[in-house]
Write a protein that holds these residues in place. Structure first.
Motif, PDB file in Angstrom:
ATOM      1  N   SER A 105      18.505  42.290   9.253  1.00  0.00           N
ATOM      2  CA  SER A 105      17.155  41.449   8.788  1.00  0.00           C
ATOM      3  C   SER A 105      17.097  41.719   7.270  1.00  0.00           C
ATOM      4  CB  SER A 105      15.908  42.112   9.310  1.00  0.00           C
ATOM      5  OG  SER A 105      16.045  41.656  10.800  1.00  0.00           O
ATOM      6  N   SER A 106      17.261  43.054   6.689  1.00  0.00           N
ATOM      7  CA  SER A 106      17.174  43.539   5.300  1.00  0.00           C
ATOM      8  C   SER A 106      17.933  42.530   4.439  1.00  0.00           C
ATOM      9  CB  SER A 106      17.425  44.994   5.255  1.00  0.00           C
ATOM     10  OG  SER A 106      16.313  45.768   5.588  1.00  0.00           O
ATOM     11  N   LEU A 107      19.425  42.558   4.987  1.00  0.00           N
ATOM     12  CA  LEU A 107      20.399  41.720   4.097  1.00  0.00           C
ATOM     13  C   LEU A 107      20.049  40.317   4.145  1.00  0.00           C
ATOM     14  CD1 LEU A 107      22.987  41.998   2.508  1.00  0.00           C
ATOM     15  CD2 LEU A 107      24.293  41.605   4.659  1.00  0.00           C
ATOM     16  N   ALA A 108      19.606  39.887   5.478  1.00  0.00           N
ATOM     17  CA  ALA A 108      19.354  38.287   5.624  1.00  0.00           C
ATOM     18  C   ALA A 108      18.164  38.091   4.600  1.00  0.00           C
ATOM     19  CB  ALA A 108      18.691  38.142   6.825  1.00  0.00           C
ATOM     20  N   ALA A 109      17.175  38.989   4.331  1.00  0.00           N
ATOM     21  CA  ALA A 109      16.055  38.524   3.495  1.00  0.00           C
ATOM     22  C   ALA A 109      16.778  38.449   1.944  1.00  0.00           C
ATOM     23  CB  ALA A 109      15.133  39.849   3.393  1.00  0.00           C
ATOM     24  N   ILE A 110      17.619  39.259   1.561  1.00  0.00           N
ATOM     25  CA  ILE A 110      18.294  38.976   0.437  1.00  0.00           C
ATOM     26  C   ILE A 110      18.776  37.439   0.024  1.00  0.00           C
ATOM     27  CG2 ILE A 110      19.898  39.800  -1.279  1.00  0.00           C
ATOM     28  CD1 ILE A 110      19.474  42.570  -0.376  1.00  0.00           C
ATOM     29  N   VAL A 111      19.812  37.332   1.151  1.00  0.00           N
ATOM     30  CA  VAL A 111      20.710  35.826   1.332  1.00  0.00           C
ATOM     31  C   VAL A 111      19.435  34.750   1.416  1.00  0.00           C
ATOM     32  CG1 VAL A 111      21.853  34.516   3.034  1.00  0.00           C
ATOM     33  CG2 VAL A 111      22.395  36.906   2.793  1.00  0.00           C
ATOM     34  N   HIS A 112      18.275  35.091   2.180  1.00  0.00           N
ATOM     35  CA  HIS A 112      17.388  34.167   2.060  1.00  0.00           C
ATOM     36  C   HIS A 112      16.788  33.941   0.527  1.00  0.00           C
ATOM     37  CE1 HIS A 112      13.355  32.277   4.124  1.00  0.00           C
ATOM     38  NE2 HIS A 112      13.068  32.444   2.788  1.00  0.00           N
ATOM     39  N   LYS A 113      16.417  34.706  -0.066  1.00  0.00           N
ATOM     40  CA  LYS A 113      15.846  34.569  -1.505  1.00  0.00           C
ATOM     41  C   LYS A 113      16.998  34.031  -2.570  1.00  0.00           C
ATOM     42  CE  LYS A 113      11.787  36.241  -1.724  1.00  0.00           C
ATOM     43  NZ  LYS A 113      10.681  35.182  -2.356  1.00  0.00           N
ATOM     44  N   GLU A 114      18.108  34.400  -2.119  1.00  0.00           N
ATOM     45  CA  GLU A 114      19.268  34.052  -3.017  1.00  0.00           C
ATOM     46  C   GLU A 114      19.460  32.603  -2.977  1.00  0.00           C
ATOM     47  OE1 GLU A 114      20.705  35.397  -5.332  1.00  0.00           O
ATOM     48  OE2 GLU A 114      21.062  37.319  -4.924  1.00  0.00           O
ATOM     49  N   THR A 115      19.518  31.758  -1.829  1.00  0.00           N
ATOM     50  CA  THR A 115      19.560  30.424  -1.573  1.00  0.00           C
ATOM     51  C   THR A 115      18.607  29.657  -0.953  1.00  0.00           C
ATOM     52  OG1 THR A 115      21.384  28.606  -1.331  1.00  0.00           O
ATOM     53  CG2 THR A 115      21.590  30.688  -0.171  1.00  0.00           C
ATOM     54  N   VAL A 116      18.285  28.513  -1.024  1.00  0.00           N
ATOM     55  CA  VAL A 116      17.567  27.907  -0.252  1.00  0.00           C
ATOM     56  C   VAL A 116      18.166  26.838   0.673  1.00  0.00           C
ATOM     57  CG1 VAL A 116      15.381  27.906  -1.538  1.00  0.00           C
ATOM     58  CG2 VAL A 116      16.929  26.154  -1.959  1.00  0.00           C
ATOM     59  N   LYS A 117      19.544  26.750   0.507  1.00  0.00           N
ATOM     60  CA  LYS A 117      20.325  25.876   1.217  1.00  0.00           C
ATOM     61  C   LYS A 117      20.991  26.438   2.403  1.00  0.00           C
ATOM     62  CE  LYS A 117      19.948  22.836  -2.342  1.00  0.00           C
ATOM     63  NZ  LYS A 117      19.124  21.443  -1.959  1.00  0.00           N
TER      64      LYS A 117
ATOM     65  N   ALA B 176      24.531  31.292 -10.047  1.00  0.00           N
ATOM     66  CA  ALA B 176      24.022  29.793  -9.774  1.00  0.00           C
ATOM     67  C   ALA B 176      24.832  28.663 -10.663  1.00  0.00           C
ATOM     68  CB  ALA B 176      22.537  29.620 -10.592  1.00  0.00           C
ATOM     69  N   SER B 177      24.815  27.568  -9.753  1.00  0.00           N
ATOM     70  CA  SER B 177      25.590  26.518 -10.686  1.00  0.00           C
ATOM     71  C   SER B 177      24.861  25.559 -11.402  1.00  0.00           C
ATOM     72  CB  SER B 177      26.071  25.387  -9.354  1.00  0.00           C
ATOM     73  OG  SER B 177      26.892  24.255  -9.847  1.00  0.00           O
ATOM     74  N   VAL B 178      25.599  25.223 -12.444  1.00  0.00           N
ATOM     75  CA  VAL B 178      24.528  24.278 -13.495  1.00  0.00           C
ATOM     76  C   VAL B 178      24.991  22.497 -13.284  1.00  0.00           C
ATOM     77  CG1 VAL B 178      24.304  26.148 -15.249  1.00  0.00           C
ATOM     78  CG2 VAL B 178      26.350  24.724 -15.238  1.00  0.00           C
ATOM     79  N   THR B 179      26.032  22.529 -12.148  1.00  0.00           N
ATOM     80  CA  THR B 179      26.428  21.368 -11.929  1.00  0.00           C
ATOM     81  C   THR B 179      25.885  20.786 -10.830  1.00  0.00           C
ATOM     82  OG1 THR B 179      28.615  21.859 -11.287  1.00  0.00           O
ATOM     83  CG2 THR B 179      28.448  21.140 -13.578  1.00  0.00           C
ATOM     84  N   ASN B 180      25.864  21.728  -9.748  1.00  0.00           N
ATOM     85  CA  ASN B 180      25.437  21.306  -8.325  1.00  0.00           C
ATOM     86  C   ASN B 180      23.907  22.310  -8.100  1.00  0.00           C
ATOM     87  OD1 ASN B 180      25.493  20.472  -5.968  1.00  0.00           O
ATOM     88  ND2 ASN B 180      26.846  21.727  -5.102  1.00  0.00           N
ATOM     89  N   PHE B 181      23.036  21.704  -8.756  1.00  0.00           N
ATOM     90  CA  PHE B 181      21.960  22.668  -8.578  1.00  0.00           C
ATOM     91  C   PHE B 181      21.469  22.896  -7.342  1.00  0.00           C
ATOM     92  CE2 PHE B 181      21.550  20.371 -12.810  1.00  0.00           C
ATOM     93  CZ  PHE B 181      21.522  21.685 -13.670  1.00  0.00           C
ATOM     94  N   GLY B 182      20.880  24.035  -6.917  1.00  0.00           N
ATOM     95  CA  GLY B 182      20.542  24.552  -5.908  1.00  0.00           C
ATOM     96  C   GLY B 182      21.574  25.379  -5.103  1.00  0.00           C
ATOM     97  N   TYR B 183      22.776  25.254  -5.621  1.00  0.00           N
ATOM     98  CA  TYR B 183      23.963  25.739  -5.126  1.00  0.00           C
ATOM     99  C   TYR B 183      24.662  26.966  -5.985  1.00  0.00           C
ATOM    100  CZ  TYR B 183      24.044  22.603  -1.061  1.00  0.00           C
ATOM    101  OH  TYR B 183      23.648  22.095   0.143  1.00  0.00           O
ATOM    102  N   HIS B 184      25.490  27.590  -5.613  1.00  0.00           N
ATOM    103  CA  HIS B 184      26.380  28.432  -6.594  1.00  0.00           C
ATOM    104  C   HIS B 184      27.716  28.291  -6.691  1.00  0.00           C
ATOM    105  CE1 HIS B 184      22.470  30.325  -4.938  1.00  0.00           C
ATOM    106  NE2 HIS B 184      22.702  31.074  -6.074  1.00  0.00           N
ATOM    107  N   GLU B 185      28.286  28.995  -7.630  1.00  0.00           N
ATOM    108  CA  GLU B 185      29.701  29.018  -7.870  1.00  0.00           C
ATOM    109  C   GLU B 185      30.123  30.253  -7.543  1.00  0.00           C
ATOM    110  OE1 GLU B 185      31.289  26.338  -8.839  1.00  0.00           O
ATOM    111  OE2 GLU B 185      29.706  25.034  -9.649  1.00  0.00           O
ATOM    112  N   PHE B 186      31.297  30.322  -6.886  1.00  0.00           N
ATOM    113  CA  PHE B 186      31.875  31.928  -6.289  1.00  0.00           C
ATOM    114  C   PHE B 186      33.035  32.145  -6.879  1.00  0.00           C
ATOM    115  CE2 PHE B 186      28.779  29.830  -3.185  1.00  0.00           C
ATOM    116  CZ  PHE B 186      28.076  30.943  -2.661  1.00  0.00           C
ATOM    117  N   ALA B 187      33.128  33.377  -7.106  1.00  0.00           N
ATOM    118  CA  ALA B 187      34.279  33.750  -7.751  1.00  0.00           C
ATOM    119  C   ALA B 187      34.862  35.187  -6.877  1.00  0.00           C
ATOM    120  CB  ALA B 187      34.010  34.373  -9.153  1.00  0.00           C
ATOM    121  N   VAL B 188      36.221  35.281  -7.237  1.00  0.00           N
ATOM    122  CA  VAL B 188      37.017  36.540  -6.507  1.00  0.00           C
ATOM    123  C   VAL B 188      36.988  37.624  -7.680  1.00  0.00           C
ATOM    124  CG1 VAL B 188      39.228  37.394  -5.415  1.00  0.00           C
ATOM    125  CG2 VAL B 188      38.206  34.966  -4.850  1.00  0.00           C
ATOM    126  N   THR B 189      37.463  37.167  -8.863  1.00  0.00           N
ATOM    127  CA  THR B 189      37.568  38.159  -9.805  1.00  0.00           C
ATOM    128  C   THR B 189      36.495  38.309 -10.843  1.00  0.00           C
ATOM    129  OG1 THR B 189      38.651  36.504 -11.462  1.00  0.00           O
ATOM    130  CG2 THR B 189      40.148  37.607  -9.713  1.00  0.00           C
TER     131      THR B 189
END
Length: 345
Positions: A206-218, A311-324
């Motif tokens: 629940s604690s981790l899910a709350a962070i996920v909830h706040k990070e993205t509305v998608k 946060a993505s600046v081309t696909n608003f509301g979504y994020h860009e992910f990275a490995v490095t």
């Protein structure tokens, strides 16, 4: 002979009078006695209400209070008042109305997106009779917390956002106990097994899910974001989650009404158990009430190698992910340039 005629005449008079009286009684009881234009209205009768209070509550909806009172007395309603929410239909007669006032109907209670226990109980209290102070008291009750394994830090986890049915006059204790029961029902064996598989307890989920909830509305992105945080936990990294810093600022200041759109480097140093830039692992409790999609996103997180996201600046509301970290730095530069351009403070 004359005496017989008198008896017959008297009988006719009595029968006629009885018929008229019976008709008048029937009319008082079964003639339409409502005075509202809506198809249906709701009446709320408080706990321990007197008959006078009931009359005050229904008066503007009744066409003839005399008829209503007569039927109420005949049916002993003044001595058997029920509290709760009741529904009256247009066109009801006095008998129907009294019967309806003996059949309380449930109220649909919903809540979500609350950051504190205080706001949550306030939301519930706005929908039923019980006051927020009474609710706050029972949810913080030491015996309850000890018996259920909750603490004041994580008690927000017991509120699984949904719509529940309560009778309007349900007591604070019964509200609490029902929500605790619903929490136990939500955490099925399947969900508990999934939590165990990622080395988290239901409360930590629940604690981790709350962070996920706040990070993205998608909702469709939440399993990927959850995967990032689980990867960090596996590697022994701090979660470094901005929403936890925002929560820490609000909690330390006591002002949960403030709007914080941007986290600065100085904010990352705030001393709080909720600041995941300073502390390893998940916070001691949820920073918000996570909805079911966020909880299930953690339990069914996407399996990938991403460690960073921005946060993505081309696909608003979504994020860009990275490995490095290099990939992440490039994504972050684009985001900070956009923030500066938009003059977001």
């Amino acid at each position: 002979m004359k005496f017989r005629r008198i008896i017959a005449l008297f009988s006719i008079i009595v029968i006629t009078a009885g018929t008229i009286y019976g008709y008048l009684i029937y009319k008082d009881i079964f003639t339409e006695n409502t005075s509202f234009s809506d198809d249906r209205i709701a009446i709320y009768i408080p706990s321990d209400a007197t008959y006078a209070q009931v009359e005050d509550s229904v008066r503007r909806y009744i066409a003839d209070m005399g008829r209503f009172e007569m039927v109420a007395n005949k049916k002993s309603y003044p001595h058997n008042i029920k509290s709760g929410k009741f529904l009256l239909d247009r066109g009801m007669n006095s008998n129907d109305i009294i019967n309806a006032l003996r059949l309380p109907v449930p109220v649909k209670v919903s809540f979500n997106n609350q950051e504190t226990l205080e706001r949550t109980v306030g939301r519930i209290a706005a929908q039923i009779e019980v006051d927020s102070i009474s609710l706050l008291k029972v949810f913080k009750d030491e015996t309850f917390l000890e018996e259920t394994g909750f603490t004041e830090d994580n008690i927000l986890s017991v509120f699984i956002p949904n719509t529940y049915e309560f009778f309007w006059d349900t007591s604070a204790r019964k509200v609490r106990d029902k929500l605790a029961k619903e929490y136990r029902k939500f955490w099925t064996e399947e969900r508990r097994t999934k939590a165990e598989a990622i080395n988290l307890t239901p409360l930590q989920v629940s604690s981790l899910a709350a962070i996920v909830h706040k990070e993205t509305v998608k909702a469709d992105e939440r399993p990927r974001v959850a995967g990032v945080y689980l990867n960090r936990l596996k590697k022994g990294m701090k979660l470094d989650a901005d929403p936890t810093v925002i929560y820490a600022i609000k909690k330390e200041s006591g002002d949960f009404n403030q709007v914080i759109k941007r986290v600065y480097f100085k904010d990352l140093e705030i001393e709080s158990l909720y600041n995941t830039y300073r502390n390893l692992g998940v916070p001691p409790g949820p920073i918000t009430m996570p909805d079911i999609s966020a909880i299930d996103a953690v339990l069914n997180a996407e399996n990938h190698n991403y460690i960073f996201f921005c946060a993505s600046v081309t696909n608003f509301g979504y994020h860009e992910f990275a490995v490095t970290s290099r990939q992440h730095a490039n994504n972050a530069r684009k985001y900070h340039a956009w923030v500066k351009k938009m003059n977001i403070k």
